[in-house]
Design an enzyme around this catalytic site. Sequence first.
Site, PDB file in Angstrom:
ATOM      1  N   CYS A  72       0.295  14.949 -21.030  1.00 18.78           N
ATOM      2  CA  CYS A  72       1.496  15.466 -21.584  1.00 18.78           C
ATOM      3  C   CYS A  72       2.806  14.541 -20.835  1.00 18.78           C
ATOM      4  O   CYS A  72       3.697  14.530 -21.456  1.00 18.78           O
ATOM      5  CB  CYS A  72       1.627  16.874 -21.269  1.00 18.78           C
ATOM      6  SG  CYS A  72       1.454  17.527 -19.448  1.00 18.78           S
ATOM      7  N   HIS A 124       2.390  21.974 -17.652  1.00 22.50           N
ATOM      8  CA  HIS A 124       2.368  21.227 -18.812  1.00 22.50           C
ATOM      9  C   HIS A 124       3.880  21.055 -19.607  1.00 22.50           C
ATOM     10  O   HIS A 124       4.752  21.908 -19.211  1.00 22.50           O
ATOM     11  CB  HIS A 124       1.757  22.040 -20.054  1.00 22.50           C
ATOM     12  CG  HIS A 124       1.429  21.281 -21.373  1.00 22.50           C
ATOM     13  ND1 HIS A 124       0.675  20.333 -21.454  1.00 22.50           N
ATOM     14  CD2 HIS A 124       1.933  21.833 -22.302  1.00 22.50           C
ATOM     15  CE1 HIS A 124       0.695  19.877 -22.772  1.00 22.50           C
ATOM     16  NE2 HIS A 124       1.323  20.633 -23.320  1.00 22.50           N
ATOM     17  N   HIS A 136       4.083  17.678 -27.933  1.00 19.85           N
ATOM     18  CA  HIS A 136       3.469  17.326 -26.805  1.00 19.85           C
ATOM     19  C   HIS A 136       1.987  16.823 -26.875  1.00 19.85           C
ATOM     20  O   HIS A 136       1.452  16.635 -28.060  1.00 19.85           O
ATOM     21  CB  HIS A 136       3.265  18.860 -25.896  1.00 19.85           C
ATOM     22  CG  HIS A 136       2.416  19.730 -26.832  1.00 19.85           C
ATOM     23  ND1 HIS A 136       1.266  20.273 -26.063  1.00 19.85           N
ATOM     24  CD2 HIS A 136       2.224  20.268 -27.964  1.00 19.85           C
ATOM     25  CE1 HIS A 136       0.593  21.236 -27.098  1.00 19.85           C
ATOM     26  NE2 HIS A 136       1.194  20.991 -27.904  1.00 19.85           N
TER      27      HIS A 136
END
Length: 181
Positions: A72, A124, A136
């Site tokens: 990510c 994240h 993402h």
Amino acid sequence: MFFRAIAFALLISTAYVPVTHADQAARMQESSRASAGDEYVTAAAQLVDEALSHLGIPYRFGGTSPETGLDCSGLVLNVFRNAVGLDLPRTARQMAGLGDKISRSDLQPGDLVFFNTMRRTFSHVGIYLGDGKFVHAPSRGGKVRVESIGTRYWAKRFNGARRLIDEPTLGNASSALLTAR
């Protein structure tokens, strides 16, 4: 005919208002605001376009290269570097300390969105695209993709958002606001 010429001259002379320095300064400031706004929109569009160009790249834990895979934060740092020339820190947690905190209701394309996916805050990160969507690199076995921030999974894990490109201070695309606040 003579009367019309005089009336026209009087009309013109009363309509003329000299431009003062204050008027010029206000016009220049307005032009500067419009220019910064245009640059902000351009930078945000570049971020979105660059992020979407990474769709389908496989997830790789610790990955920072589109050729071998991205995690990510690897996705985000590649997008910001390629789109607006900014080098971001390596991890989502470090990225969460940059720019301006913004609420979910104030999200704009190009903003970073953070989630708690590993039982810790800011574990994240993705890039907001607009219309409730973000891009993402999800997890092992996945590929870079677009998802809705409003789905139950993501809404429950939303940690916050940061704006790294700041309209008033933009100047040029590479002068984004990167100081911790």
